[in-house]
Write a protein that holds these residues in place. Structure first.
Motif, mmCIF file in Angstrom:
data_model
loop_
_atom_site.group_PDB
_atom_site.id
_atom_site.type_symbol
_atom_site.label_atom_id
_atom_site.label_comp_id
_atom_site.label_asym_id
_atom_site.label_seq_id
_atom_site.Cartn_x
_atom_site.Cartn_y
_atom_site.Cartn_z
ATOM 1 N N THR A 43 0.631 -1.011 -0.085
ATOM 2 C CA THR A 43 0.244 -0.367 -0.195
ATOM 3 C C THR A 43 1.087 1.156 -0.102
ATOM 4 O O THR A 43 0.319 2.871 -0.653
ATOM 5 C CB THR A 43 -0.331 -0.289 1.242
ATOM 6 N N LEU A 44 2.219 1.663 0.607
ATOM 7 C CA LEU A 44 3.182 2.708 1.223
ATOM 8 C C LEU A 44 3.113 3.079 -0.497
ATOM 9 O O LEU A 44 3.140 4.419 -0.880
ATOM 10 C CB LEU A 44 3.878 2.673 1.902
ATOM 11 N N PRO A 45 4.038 2.443 -0.951
ATOM 12 C CA PRO A 45 4.284 2.792 -3.145
ATOM 13 C C PRO A 45 2.684 4.102 -3.154
ATOM 14 O O PRO A 45 3.017 5.256 -3.812
ATOM 15 C CB PRO A 45 4.596 1.846 -3.775
ATOM 16 N N ASN A 46 1.186 3.357 -2.987
ATOM 17 C CA ASN A 46 0.411 4.048 -3.814
ATOM 18 C C ASN A 46 -0.198 5.093 -2.623
ATOM 19 O O ASN A 46 -0.371 6.439 -3.291
ATOM 20 C CB ASN A 46 -0.190 2.569 -3.305
ATOM 21 N N LEU A 65 0.936 0.845 10.557
ATOM 22 C CA LEU A 65 2.039 2.138 9.789
ATOM 23 C C LEU A 65 1.800 2.425 8.467
ATOM 24 O O LEU A 65 2.152 2.730 7.801
ATOM 25 C CB LEU A 65 2.964 1.046 10.242
ATOM 26 N N ALA A 66 0.737 1.477 8.010
ATOM 27 C CA ALA A 66 0.458 1.123 6.633
ATOM 28 C C ALA A 66 -0.102 2.663 5.570
ATOM 29 O O ALA A 66 0.256 3.092 5.410
ATOM 30 C CB ALA A 66 -0.079 -0.112 5.766
ATOM 31 N N PHE A 67 -0.963 2.502 6.889
ATOM 32 C CA PHE A 67 -1.148 4.485 7.056
ATOM 33 C C PHE A 67 -0.924 5.304 8.070
ATOM 34 O O PHE A 67 -0.942 6.614 6.905
ATOM 35 C CB PHE A 67 -3.427 4.038 6.749
ATOM 36 N N GLY A 68 -0.203 4.840 8.700
ATOM 37 C CA GLY A 68 0.226 6.108 8.867
ATOM 38 C C GLY A 68 1.804 6.865 9.395
ATOM 39 O O GLY A 68 1.733 7.971 8.592
ATOM 40 N N LEU A 69 2.727 5.892 8.221
ATOM 41 C CA LEU A 69 3.732 6.206 7.402
ATOM 42 C C LEU A 69 3.396 7.655 6.350
ATOM 43 O O LEU A 69 4.078 8.721 6.344
ATOM 44 C CB LEU A 69 4.591 5.558 7.166
ATOM 45 N N THR A 162 -7.691 11.337 5.680
ATOM 46 C CA THR A 162 -8.547 10.781 6.133
ATOM 47 C C THR A 162 -8.733 9.146 5.841
ATOM 48 O O THR A 162 -8.701 8.727 5.275
ATOM 49 C CB THR A 162 -9.953 10.561 6.088
ATOM 50 N N VAL A 163 -8.620 8.633 7.268
ATOM 51 C CA VAL A 163 -7.923 7.395 7.471
ATOM 52 C C VAL A 163 -9.684 6.379 8.430
ATOM 53 O O VAL A 163 -10.008 7.003 9.248
ATOM 54 C CB VAL A 163 -7.090 6.867 8.460
ATOM 55 N N LEU A 164 -9.975 5.511 7.946
ATOM 56 C CA LEU A 164 -10.880 4.603 8.484
ATOM 57 C C LEU A 164 -10.497 3.479 8.963
ATOM 58 O O LEU A 164 -9.841 2.278 7.964
ATOM 59 C CB LEU A 164 -12.522 4.609 7.894
ATOM 60 N N ASP A 165 -9.901 3.248 9.973
ATOM 61 C CA ASP A 165 -9.443 1.854 10.319
ATOM 62 C C ASP A 165 -10.017 1.103 11.561
ATOM 63 O O ASP A 165 -11.152 1.668 11.763
ATOM 64 C CB ASP A 165 -8.300 2.212 11.511
ATOM 65 N N GLU A 166 -11.051 -0.506 10.717
ATOM 66 C CA GLU A 166 -11.507 -0.766 10.915
ATOM 67 C C GLU A 166 -12.459 -0.611 10.720
ATOM 68 O O GLU A 166 -13.501 -0.402 11.844
ATOM 69 C CB GLU A 166 -11.276 -1.356 12.463
ATOM 70 N N LYS A 184 -18.360 13.587 4.936
ATOM 71 C CA LYS A 184 -18.722 15.401 3.708
ATOM 72 C C LYS A 184 -17.845 16.707 4.305
ATOM 73 O O LYS A 184 -17.823 17.488 3.890
ATOM 74 C CB LYS A 184 -20.337 15.167 4.755
ATOM 75 N N GLN A 185 -16.816 16.695 5.439
ATOM 76 C CA GLN A 185 -16.808 18.274 6.452
ATOM 77 C C GLN A 185 -15.260 17.636 5.747
ATOM 78 O O GLN A 185 -15.311 18.663 6.296
ATOM 79 C CB GLN A 185 -17.300 17.950 7.689
ATOM 80 N N VAL A 186 -15.044 16.676 5.256
ATOM 81 C CA VAL A 186 -13.263 16.863 5.292
ATOM 82 C C VAL A 186 -13.104 17.821 3.511
ATOM 83 O O VAL A 186 -14.358 17.744 3.217
ATOM 84 C CB VAL A 186 -12.625 15.638 5.240
ATOM 85 N N GLN A 187 -11.881 18.265 3.602
ATOM 86 C CA GLN A 187 -11.804 18.728 1.885
ATOM 87 C C GLN A 187 -12.662 17.615 0.708
ATOM 88 O O GLN A 187 -11.538 16.262 0.370
ATOM 89 C CB GLN A 187 -10.490 18.877 2.156
ATOM 90 N N PRO A 188 -12.908 17.924 -0.188
ATOM 91 C CA PRO A 188 -13.563 17.088 -0.711
ATOM 92 C C PRO A 188 -12.459 16.074 -1.624
ATOM 93 O O PRO A 188 -13.008 15.178 -2.309
ATOM 94 C CB PRO A 188 -14.235 17.349 -1.586
ATOM 95 N N ASP A 189 -11.888 17.027 -2.434
ATOM 96 C CA ASP A 189 -10.569 16.545 -2.860
ATOM 97 C C ASP A 189 -9.412 15.315 -2.457
ATOM 98 O O ASP A 189 -8.578 15.256 -2.924
ATOM 99 C CB ASP A 189 -10.240 17.587 -3.651
ATOM 100 N N GLY A 190 -9.351 15.691 -1.203
ATOM 101 C CA GLY A 190 -8.636 15.462 0.380
ATOM 102 C C GLY A 190 -8.602 13.650 -0.556
ATOM 103 O O GLY A 190 -8.766 12.869 -1.573
ATOM 104 N N GLN A 191 -7.449 12.683 -0.017
ATOM 105 C CA GLN A 191 -7.264 11.426 0.600
ATOM 106 C C GLN A 191 -7.755 10.628 1.186
ATOM 107 O O GLN A 191 -7.939 11.352 2.753
ATOM 108 C CB GLN A 191 -5.326 10.929 0.455
ATOM 109 N N THR A 192 -8.613 9.153 0.751
ATOM 110 C CA THR A 192 -8.871 9.167 2.264
ATOM 111 C C THR A 192 -8.624 7.118 1.930
ATOM 112 O O THR A 192 -8.671 6.849 1.024
ATOM 113 C CB THR A 192 -11.214 8.478 1.385
ATOM 114 N N MET A 193 -8.496 7.013 2.343
ATOM 115 C CA MET A 193 -7.924 5.090 3.335
ATOM 116 C C MET A 193 -9.004 4.325 3.991
ATOM 117 O O MET A 193 -9.421 5.138 5.435
ATOM 118 C CB MET A 193 -6.502 5.510 3.969
#
Length: 520
Positions: A43-46, A65-69, A162-166, A184-193
């Motif tokens: 996942t990290l390269p992406n 660490l996969a999403f945290g790093l 934004t990350v959703l864990d579990e 819906k309150q975060v930046q719409p063009d942001g990254q979501t994992m």
């Protein structure tokens, strides 16, 4: 798994091959993390280039660490305004929030980012104060974050990662409306994992609503496929025999997590085990957060050897070298079984999951195991059987009652004028007594902080268990060790854990149980 329009980048073999700040690479080496786990390598390269992604890996596979790093690398160099975090990690439980914070804290410190935790059961005023002082990374449970937003103490408009864990548990627990409202309150063009041990139809809704051309990865399909985990279904004759079997297992040499269905069931079992001479403590949603923190601290250091819990402990809790999980009450859902079992056989270690089954539960258990993709070993068992001892290490308890000390609060220290408004404000310090053997009635653990400072050499920047969640920089972070978080790459050599220091600072069996850890 959705098919991306843009192909995913290939996995890498080492952290050095990834585009991460040098400070993160040095911290990985200092923590003894030398080789990425499969989900990290995939996942990290992406995620480092900003792709939305969906990651499935079993509990203990290194998801944090996969999403945290990636989150820290992409946020490094930025500074948050008061109340406006730049990155958000949503988790379903308080325990998981603390685990995530502990795992990420030394890396956040390395790139000069502030990390704050907001969860229910702790002081909302302290948490709002931490947000007012500014934090780039926010780890939160949905309910408490909504409360802070409603009070005007948090603003997600600047969140670009934004990350959703579990994520599946959040939807299962009825958090779907809250999670949707927050996203819906975060930046719409942001990254979501989205990361989870299981991905189901509820996750599909979130993917379609909030992820753009995500890449999807599935490693370690389920706990049932882990070659180092053994599954045993033990058939018992009746409730009386089940209680006898459970008591003998709890008295084993070594630690064990025992799952039961209800809060009352936890309290009753703990009371019986203490009376029989087993150093036990309970964990469930009816306990205050300081009580839960202290119970986990006792269990991690070995002062409590039998942790009796409801499903509140099934996610987000990592205990190093835990080799046995017992379902005293079988779970009703195969996902719950997999997550309970995920407390053992983590990060390449071995372990066993034992389920006690009454005659009228056999059919449901057979169906559950089939749904989980597991072929367990089965046996008809009595409490006195040698086979029970062989599988679990069960033995006769001592019969000498164990009394849990009730923590005594010390008066809050007076703050000087120069201290006013500074720091995270941990409030009154409390001392936590350990378990001791002796006579008299056993007392249930009372509210109070149980997490002291580690002695020397701890991972920098650990989040305090006091509830403010503000990570500290420097030596000897407060609370648990990242070495025990379970969310890491492969370790070699002497990564710091703090376990010995924690054990030395606590009460001994038979002592008064008052003590405090010293800070380096």
């Amino acid at each position: 798994m959705p098919e991306p329009l843009t192909p995913a980048l290939p996995p890498v073999d080492s952290f050095g091959d990834m585009d991460m700040p040098e400070a993160l690479l040095k911290t990985l080496a200092a923590q003894g993390v030398t080789e990425p786990f499969p989900i990290q390598a995939a996942t990290l390269p992406n995620s480092l280039v900003g792709r939305d992604l969906l990651g499935r890996g079993r509990t203990g596979s290194g998801k944090t660490l996969a999403f945290g790093l990636a989150l820290l690398a992409r946020t490094a160099g930025r500074r948050a305004q008061p109340k406006q975090p730049l990155a958000l990690v949503l988790v379903p439980t308080r325990e998981l929030a603390q685990q995530v914070t502990d795992a990420m804290a030394p890396y956040a410190t390395a790139v000069n980012l502030r990390i704050t935790t907001v969860v229910g059961g702790m002081s909302i005023n302290r948490q709002s104060g931490a947000l007012r002082r500014g934090a780039e990374v926010l780890v939160a449970t949905p309910g408490r974050l909504k409360d802070l937003i409603d009070r005007g103490d948090a603003d997600l408009s600047q969140v670009s990662i934004t990350v959703l864990d579990e994520a599946d548990q959040m939807t299962d627990m009825g958090f779907m409306p809250q999670v949707t409202a927050l996203l819906k309150q975060v930046q719409p063009d942001g990254q979501t994992m989205l990361f989870s041990a299981t991905l189901d139809k509820n996750i599909d809704k979130l993917v379609k609503m909030f992820l753009t051309d995500p890449v999807a990865f599935s490693v370690d399909p389920s706990a049932g496929a882990v070659s180092t985990m053994e599954h045993h279904v033990l058939y018992v004759m009746d409730e009386t025999d089940k209680k006898a079997v459970a008591t003998r297992i709890a008295a084993r040499d070594g630690r064990v997590i025992m799952f039961v269905d209800t809060k009352r069931g936890v309290d009753r079992m703990v009371k019986k085990l203490l009376a029989d001479g087993v150093r036990a403590s309970g964990l469930h949603g009816g306990r205050s957060q300081p009580q839960r923190n202290r119970t986990l601290d006792w269990f991690k250091t070995g002062e409590v050897t039998a942790l009796v819990a409801t499903n509140v402990a099934a996610r987000g809790i990592h205990i190093d070298d835990l080799d046995l999980v017992v379902n005293v009450d079988p779970p009703t859902d195969h996902k719950d079984y997999l997550h309970r079992g995920g407390r053992t056989a983590r990060a390449g270690e071995s372990g066993s999951v034992v389920t006690l089954v009454l005659p009228d539960q056999k059919r449901d258990m057979t169906r559950l195991m089939s749904d989980a993709g597991i072929s367990p070993r089965t046996a008809q068992i009595k409490s006195s059987d040698e086979e029970l001892a062989r599988i679990t290490g069960a033995k006769e308890p001592s019969g000498i009652p164990v009394v849990m000390e009730v923590p005594q609060a010390t008066p809050p220290r007076q703050r000087s004028a120069g201290q006013a408004g500074g720091g995270s404000g941990s409030g009154a310090r409390r001392r936590s007594g350990g378990p001791r053997t002796g006579t008299g009635t056993s007392a249930a653990p009372a509210a109070g902080g149980g997490r002291g400072r580690r002695t020397g050499g701890g991972a920098a920047g650990q989040a305090p268990a006091s509830g403010s969640g503000q990570a500290r920089r420097g030596q000897g972070g407060q609370g648990g060790s990242t070495g025990g978080s379970g969310e890491r790459g492969r370790r070699t050599g002497g990564a710091p854990s703090g376990g010995a220091a924690a054990a030395s600072a606590r009460s001994r069996v038979g002592g008064a149980g008052q003590g405090r850890r010293r800070s380096a």
